[in-house]
Scaffold this motif. Sequence first.
Motif, PDB file in Angstrom:
ATOM      1  N   MET A 184       0.919  -1.342  -0.493  1.00  0.00           N
ATOM      2  CA  MET A 184       0.351   0.698  -0.351  1.00  0.00           C
ATOM      3  C   MET A 184       1.273   1.407  -0.133  1.00  0.00           C
ATOM      4  SD  MET A 184      -2.580   1.209   2.814  1.00  0.00           S
ATOM      5  CE  MET A 184      -3.690  -0.222   2.715  1.00  0.00           C
ATOM      6  N   ARG A 185       0.653   2.608  -0.694  1.00  0.00           N
ATOM      7  CA  ARG A 185       0.609   3.845  -1.283  1.00  0.00           C
ATOM      8  C   ARG A 185       0.780   4.891   0.451  1.00  0.00           C
ATOM      9  NH1 ARG A 185       3.377   5.255  -6.279  1.00  0.00           N
ATOM     10  NH2 ARG A 185       3.977   2.618  -7.470  1.00  0.00           N
ATOM     11  N   GLU A 186       1.468   5.526   0.611  1.00  0.00           N
ATOM     12  CA  GLU A 186       1.186   6.175   2.244  1.00  0.00           C
ATOM     13  C   GLU A 186      -0.078   7.383   1.009  1.00  0.00           C
ATOM     14  OE1 GLU A 186       2.853  10.757   3.683  1.00  0.00           O
ATOM     15  OE2 GLU A 186       3.934   8.291   3.126  1.00  0.00           O
ATOM     16  N   ASP A 244      -0.955   0.004  18.598  1.00  0.00           N
ATOM     17  CA  ASP A 244      -0.100  -1.004  18.078  1.00  0.00           C
ATOM     18  C   ASP A 244       1.123  -0.054  17.393  1.00  0.00           C
ATOM     19  OD1 ASP A 244      -2.755  -2.147  19.060  1.00  0.00           O
ATOM     20  OD2 ASP A 244      -2.957  -3.231  16.479  1.00  0.00           O
ATOM     21  N   LEU A 245       1.235   1.012  17.214  1.00  0.00           N
ATOM     22  CA  LEU A 245       2.600   1.995  16.669  1.00  0.00           C
ATOM     23  C   LEU A 245       3.288   2.666  17.503  1.00  0.00           C
ATOM     24  CD1 LEU A 245      -0.070   4.088  13.336  1.00  0.00           C
ATOM     25  CD2 LEU A 245       2.118   1.796  13.824  1.00  0.00           C
ATOM     26  N   THR A 276       1.411   8.662  16.580  1.00  0.00           N
ATOM     27  CA  THR A 276       0.509   8.815  15.525  1.00  0.00           C
ATOM     28  C   THR A 276       0.890   8.242  14.349  1.00  0.00           C
ATOM     29  OG1 THR A 276       1.242  11.095  15.501  1.00  0.00           O
ATOM     30  CG2 THR A 276      -0.213  11.385  16.832  1.00  0.00           C
ATOM     31  N   VAL A 277       0.230   8.754  13.800  1.00  0.00           N
ATOM     32  CA  VAL A 277       0.058   8.413  11.953  1.00  0.00           C
ATOM     33  C   VAL A 277       0.966   9.132  11.586  1.00  0.00           C
ATOM     34  CG1 VAL A 277      -1.488   8.047  10.029  1.00  0.00           C
ATOM     35  CG2 VAL A 277      -2.447   7.123  11.072  1.00  0.00           C
ATOM     36  N   ASP A 278       1.205  10.084  11.294  1.00  0.00           N
ATOM     37  CA  ASP A 278       2.634  10.836  10.879  1.00  0.00           C
ATOM     38  C   ASP A 278       3.766  10.436  11.703  1.00  0.00           C
ATOM     39  OD1 ASP A 278       0.296  11.850   9.824  1.00  0.00           O
ATOM     40  OD2 ASP A 278       0.523  13.754  10.921  1.00  0.00           O
ATOM     41  N   VAL A 330       8.253   4.292   9.371  1.00  0.00           N
ATOM     42  CA  VAL A 330       6.996   2.330   9.431  1.00  0.00           C
ATOM     43  C   VAL A 330       6.594   2.952   8.168  1.00  0.00           C
ATOM     44  CG1 VAL A 330       4.853   1.869  10.599  1.00  0.00           C
ATOM     45  CG2 VAL A 330       6.878   3.171  12.151  1.00  0.00           C
ATOM     46  N   GLY A 331       5.709   1.358   7.683  1.00  0.00           N
ATOM     47  CA  GLY A 331       5.292   1.186   6.451  1.00  0.00           C
ATOM     48  C   GLY A 331       3.840   1.339   6.751  1.00  0.00           C
ATOM     49  N   ALA A 332       3.519   1.507   5.119  1.00  0.00           N
ATOM     50  CA  ALA A 332       1.213   2.501   5.475  1.00  0.00           C
ATOM     51  C   ALA A 332       0.946   1.414   5.702  1.00  0.00           C
ATOM     52  CB  ALA A 332       1.051   2.512   3.849  1.00  0.00           C
TER      53      ALA A 332
END
Length: 64
Positions: free
Chosen positions: A1-3, A30-31, A35-37, A44-46
């Motif tokens: 998956m791409r960003e 889980d990260l 945050t996602v950003d 971290v991979g998308a």
Amino acid sequence: MREQELLRRIAAHVGNGYAAVWRRDVSLPDLDHRTVDEALAAGVGAQQVWRAVWAFLELPERDR
């Protein structure tokens, strides 16, 4: 998956107007509570980020 696909999926589930704020402010267990950003900036991979978002939002299996 791409960003870009990741960002599109997040926007589809939390709303376009809220997606940027959500990605910046919501820490995901889980990260490692990043945050996602933050996770993306750390390399971290998308796909891994999406799995964490999917689990956090308790999305249905079809969205995995």
